[in-house]
Design an enzyme around this catalytic site. Structure first.
Site, PDB file in Angstrom:
ATOM      1  N   ASP A 121     -74.852 -11.704 -22.366  1.00 14.61           N
ATOM      2  CA  ASP A 121     -75.905 -12.142 -23.128  1.00 14.61           C
ATOM      3  C   ASP A 121     -76.958 -10.936 -23.393  1.00 14.61           C
ATOM      4  O   ASP A 121     -77.328 -10.143 -22.342  1.00 14.61           O
ATOM      5  CB  ASP A 121     -76.602 -13.225 -22.326  1.00 14.61           C
ATOM      6  CG  ASP A 121     -77.705 -14.000 -23.215  1.00 14.61           C
ATOM      7  OD1 ASP A 121     -77.975 -13.630 -24.525  1.00 14.61           O
ATOM      8  OD2 ASP A 121     -78.697 -14.831 -22.723  1.00 14.61           O
ATOM      9  N   HIS A 162     -79.550 -10.819 -20.335  1.00 14.48           N
ATOM     10  CA  HIS A 162     -80.950 -11.214 -20.945  1.00 14.48           C
ATOM     11  C   HIS A 162     -82.165 -11.039 -19.897  1.00 14.48           C
ATOM     12  O   HIS A 162     -81.960 -11.413 -18.903  1.00 14.48           O
ATOM     13  CB  HIS A 162     -80.814 -12.643 -21.338  1.00 14.48           C
ATOM     14  CG  HIS A 162     -81.790 -13.401 -22.360  1.00 14.48           C
ATOM     15  ND1 HIS A 162     -83.130 -13.328 -21.998  1.00 14.48           N
ATOM     16  CD2 HIS A 162     -81.519 -13.784 -23.566  1.00 14.48           C
ATOM     17  CE1 HIS A 162     -83.534 -13.980 -23.044  1.00 14.48           C
ATOM     18  NE2 HIS A 162     -82.888 -14.180 -24.120  1.00 14.48           N
ATOM     19  N   CYS A 199     -79.184 -15.569 -30.017  1.00 12.37           N
ATOM     20  CA  CYS A 199     -78.631 -16.397 -29.317  1.00 12.37           C
ATOM     21  C   CYS A 199     -78.112 -17.677 -29.970  1.00 12.37           C
ATOM     22  O   CYS A 199     -76.656 -17.895 -30.278  1.00 12.37           O
ATOM     23  CB  CYS A 199     -79.044 -16.652 -28.036  1.00 12.37           C
ATOM     24  SG  CYS A 199     -79.466 -15.255 -26.953  1.00 12.37           S
ATOM     25  N   ASP A 218     -72.930 -11.644 -27.161  1.00  7.23           N
ATOM     26  CA  ASP A 218     -73.418 -12.659 -28.339  1.00  7.23           C
ATOM     27  C   ASP A 218     -74.036 -12.039 -29.578  1.00  7.23           C
ATOM     28  O   ASP A 218     -74.046 -12.352 -30.727  1.00  7.23           O
ATOM     29  CB  ASP A 218     -74.230 -13.668 -28.010  1.00  7.23           C
ATOM     30  CG  ASP A 218     -75.362 -13.126 -27.212  1.00  7.23           C
ATOM     31  OD1 ASP A 218     -75.421 -12.108 -26.871  1.00  7.23           O
ATOM     32  OD2 ASP A 218     -76.213 -14.296 -26.686  1.00  7.23           O
ATOM     33  N   HIS A 219     -74.802 -10.632 -29.213  1.00  8.24           N
ATOM     34  CA  HIS A 219     -75.432  -9.862 -30.250  1.00  8.24           C
ATOM     35  C   HIS A 219     -75.654  -8.665 -29.655  1.00  8.24           C
ATOM     36  O   HIS A 219     -75.444  -8.433 -28.332  1.00  8.24           O
ATOM     37  CB  HIS A 219     -76.432 -10.644 -30.944  1.00  8.24           C
ATOM     38  CG  HIS A 219     -77.298 -11.070 -29.925  1.00  8.24           C
ATOM     39  ND1 HIS A 219     -78.424 -10.535 -29.391  1.00  8.24           N
ATOM     40  CD2 HIS A 219     -77.646 -12.631 -29.558  1.00  8.24           C
ATOM     41  CE1 HIS A 219     -79.127 -11.205 -28.377  1.00  8.24           C
ATOM     42  NE2 HIS A 219     -78.747 -12.340 -28.734  1.00  8.24           N
ATOM     43  N   HIS A 262     -77.199 -23.027 -24.516  1.00  6.47           N
ATOM     44  CA  HIS A 262     -78.225 -22.660 -25.518  1.00  6.47           C
ATOM     45  C   HIS A 262     -77.986 -23.334 -26.917  1.00  6.47           C
ATOM     46  O   HIS A 262     -78.363 -22.797 -27.858  1.00  6.47           O
ATOM     47  CB  HIS A 262     -78.579 -21.460 -25.581  1.00  6.47           C
ATOM     48  CG  HIS A 262     -80.129 -20.957 -26.057  1.00  6.47           C
ATOM     49  ND1 HIS A 262     -80.487 -19.745 -26.217  1.00  6.47           N
ATOM     50  CD2 HIS A 262     -80.893 -21.813 -26.459  1.00  6.47           C
ATOM     51  CE1 HIS A 262     -81.561 -19.870 -26.737  1.00  6.47           C
ATOM     52  NE2 HIS A 262     -82.149 -20.959 -26.665  1.00  6.47           N
ATOM     53  N   LYS A 302     -74.081 -19.971 -19.624  1.00 12.52           N
ATOM     54  CA  LYS A 302     -75.224 -20.233 -20.599  1.00 12.52           C
ATOM     55  C   LYS A 302     -74.541 -21.138 -21.853  1.00 12.52           C
ATOM     56  O   LYS A 302     -73.600 -20.808 -22.384  1.00 12.52           O
ATOM     57  CB  LYS A 302     -75.780 -19.022 -21.194  1.00 12.52           C
ATOM     58  CG  LYS A 302     -76.517 -19.127 -22.782  1.00 12.52           C
ATOM     59  CD  LYS A 302     -77.276 -17.891 -22.889  1.00 12.52           C
ATOM     60  CE  LYS A 302     -78.096 -18.049 -24.257  1.00 12.52           C
ATOM     61  NZ  LYS A 302     -78.762 -17.011 -24.606  1.00 12.52           N
ATOM     62  N   LYS A 314     -81.350  -6.636 -31.556  1.00 14.11           N
ATOM     63  CA  LYS A 314     -81.470  -7.951 -31.402  1.00 14.11           C
ATOM     64  C   LYS A 314     -82.390  -8.367 -32.477  1.00 14.11           C
ATOM     65  O   LYS A 314     -83.802  -7.733 -32.561  1.00 14.11           O
ATOM     66  CB  LYS A 314     -81.940  -8.358 -29.866  1.00 14.11           C
ATOM     67  CG  LYS A 314     -82.217 -10.060 -29.900  1.00 14.11           C
ATOM     68  CD  LYS A 314     -82.352 -10.340 -28.443  1.00 14.11           C
ATOM     69  CE  LYS A 314     -82.623 -11.710 -28.308  1.00 14.11           C
ATOM     70  NZ  LYS A 314     -83.037 -12.095 -26.804  1.00 14.11           N
TER      71      LYS A 314
END
Length: 581
Positions: A34, A289, A74, A341-342, A135, A133, A366
């Site tokens: 993350d 994160h 996310c 994820d990014h 989300h 996770k 991000k």
């Protein structure tokens, strides 16, 4: 008797065929970090953070250097990953400041009519699980309808965070959720309260004739204002920071001190329980994160403070996943995949130092729309005996490509009633083709088309045209440091006509915009991009927006809770059980 023998023989043949078919199906272990920056990993250029296990994964497999998230945040990124489709096709593209799901007690999330890769693999006989996770929402209309829950989207087993890990989960780290709105509601309730006290004193001293009804009304307004501020926001740790096993809340709020080991053990145990049948495990890490948390064995061990400690702990977790696959003799029948994820959150820092990731040579991070730093992520595939070791691929690929790749390897068929934006990666990974199937890729910032990538046939160039870019603050900075996160809508971006154009093959850091004078194909590129945009927009259908205020704001009747609402509180034992699935 003869008929009975024939039936038993046929039954045995069918069972044998079923076992043979299942035995030929590969397992899948998908590992997603993350907010990890591509520049945080050794095999992607970092020489100060130790990531030997991830580096070994790349050495034994294939490294994708132009691997791209479908969104720089996310919720939309994970929706696209799960469905193989741009997030706005699922209604998970934002039109305003709220770009991700903010409350577990909201009603927005991944719609039930979306078909995840997990759903399709279930139909092929796979046992599917997610540890970590999610989300992507939980409930729709009432508590425990679980319409957005992983169990309703093809996952037989879920253990982890149905929301995300965020600052409110760790006391003393502040808040991530609508901080300015919280302050406004707090100030308003204090002002009304002060007015109530002042008028009550004036009335009691006989200085002014004030109706009791006015005081009662002010009292009610004060109570309402306090409730609207305090209950949803000051109790965010209780509402959002929870652990679930399938549809049961097992810990509220989450104990971060033991979270890493519990997630790790759950992932390992899922593989061990299902080693004799085809399985899919999505290991979705809570790291890196913010707020950063780390196990004692890694605290203070890196050269980059708490963030570096986090990345090195991630590397250890990836190493443990590889080890369990190897120990069980599953290596040659298991496709392992590693990504983020990014991009890293470059604006996130405090007096203790940088808390977000590093995106290497790439501009932005991000939440910054189409800038490479927000969407270019590590991509590694490992499958001994099937994929060549040590290969590097510099072709545009997407997290959305995992969807058709898994489905086809599992023997399934892609849905024919919807657009799938990803492409099967196996021809590229196995060297049967040298070109990515992505001639054009579309980069979104919320609901808004932000940039378009064009990889012309027969050319090594990769052009990217930015239709708009976020307004960095303060002026001259490389990010949105005043707001801590960039926004996508009008007033927070600058539109470009003609689009801002770069050739990523020659300028990956997007520092030298092209012009008609510097690029002979300038007019052709813009013409091709405009045509691709028109065709792409024709494929978009109207869907319900899942990120409206009415969908994301907290609704007490939707709040997952262990115990009796609103007295939600429970703790899980440190040991993990071994449930079915």
């Amino acid at each position: 008797m003869e008929h009975l023998c024939q039936r038993l023989w046929l039954l045995g043949l069918l069972v044998s065929f079923s076992y043979s078919e299942n035995d030929s199906k590969p397992n899948f272990v998908l590992m997603m970090v993350d907010d990890l920056g591509i520049g945080d990993i050794g095999c992607f250029g970092n020489d100060t953070i130790r990531t030997p296990n991830i580096d070994k994964l790349a050495e034994d497999g294939i490294k994708l250097t132009q691997h791209l998230s479908a969104a720089p945040l996310c919720t939309p990124s994970r929706a696209a990953f799960m469905t193989g489709r741009y997030a706005l096709r699922s209604g998970l593209g934002s039109t305003g400041r709220v770009q991700v799901i903010l409350f577990l007690g909201g009603s927005g999330g991944l719609p039930s009519n979306e078909t995840t890769f997990a759903k399709l693999l279930q139909k092929q006989g796979y046992t599917t699980g997610i540890v970590g996770k999610w989300h992507l929402g939980v409930n729709c209309e009432q508590r425990n309808d679980h319409c957005h829950h992983p169990n309703n989207h093809g996952f037989d087993y879920f253990y982890g965070l149905p929301f995300t890990h965020f600052n409110d989960c760790k006391p003393g780290e502040g808040t991530d959720v609508l901080a300015d709105l919280q302050q406004a509601l707090r100030d308003l309730s204090l002002m009304v309260g002060l007015a109530l006290v002042t008028l009550a004193c004036v009335r009691s001293l006989g200085l002014l004739e004030i109706s009791g009804k006015v005081l009662v009304l002010l009292g009610l307004l004060c109570l309402l204002g306090f409730s609207v501020w305090y209950v949803p926001f000051k109790l965010l740790r209780t509402w959002n920071c929870i652990l679930m096993r399938n549809q049961e809340v097992v810990e509220q709020p989450t104990n971060l001190a033991t979270l890493t080991e519990r997630l790790m053990r759950e992932a390992e145990q899922f593989v061990e329980r299902n080693q004799h049948k085809p399985f899919l495990l999505f290991f979705s890490l809570a790291h890196v994160h913010t707020p950063l948390f780390v196990s004692p064995d890694f605290a203070g061990k890196s050269k980059h403070g708490l963030y570096g400690d986090n990345v090195e702990e991630v590397d250890w977790m990836i190493g443990r996943m590889v080890k369990v696959i190897d120990r069980l003799g599953l290596s040659e029948k298991t496709l392992m995949y590693f990504t983020s994820d990014h991009g890293g959150h470059i604006e996130d820092a405090d007096e203790r130092g940088q808390k977000g990731g590093w995106n290497g040579i790439y501009r932005g991070g991000k939440a910054m729309g189409g800038w490479e730093g927000g969407i270019r992520v590590p991509g590694i595939f490992r499958w001994p005996g099937r994929l060549p070791a040590g290969r590097v691929i510099d072709e545009p690929t997407s997290l959305m490509d995992v969807y058709p790749t898994l489905v086809k390897l599992a023997g399934g068929e892609l849905p024919q009633d919807r657009v799938i934006d990803g492409h099967d990666l196996m021809p590229l990974l196995e060297g049967r083709t040298e070109r990515s199937e992505h001639e054009f890729m579309f980069h979104y910032c919320g609901m808004y088309l932000n940039a378009v990538r064009w990889h012309p046939p027969g050319s090594g160039s990769v052009f990217k045209a930015h239709l708009f870019t976020p307004n960095f603050s303060p002026p001259g900075a490389g990010g949105c440091y005043d707001t801590k996160v960039c926004l996508c809508h009008r007033g927070f971006v600058t539109y470009h006509d003609p689009p801002l154009l770069f050739d990523l093959s020659d300028d990956p850091s997007e520092s030298r915009p092209l012009s008609a004078e510097t690029e002979p194909r300038y007019a052709e590129v813009l013409r091709q991009v405009a045509g691709a945009i028109e065709k792409h927009r024709q494929t978009l259908l109207p869907v319900q927006n899942q990120l409206t205020w009415s969908n994301i704001l907290w609704k007490p009747w939707l709040q997952p809770c262990c115990g009796t609402f609103p007295f939600c509180s429970c703790a899980e034992a440190n040991s993990t059980s071994a449930p079915a699935g």
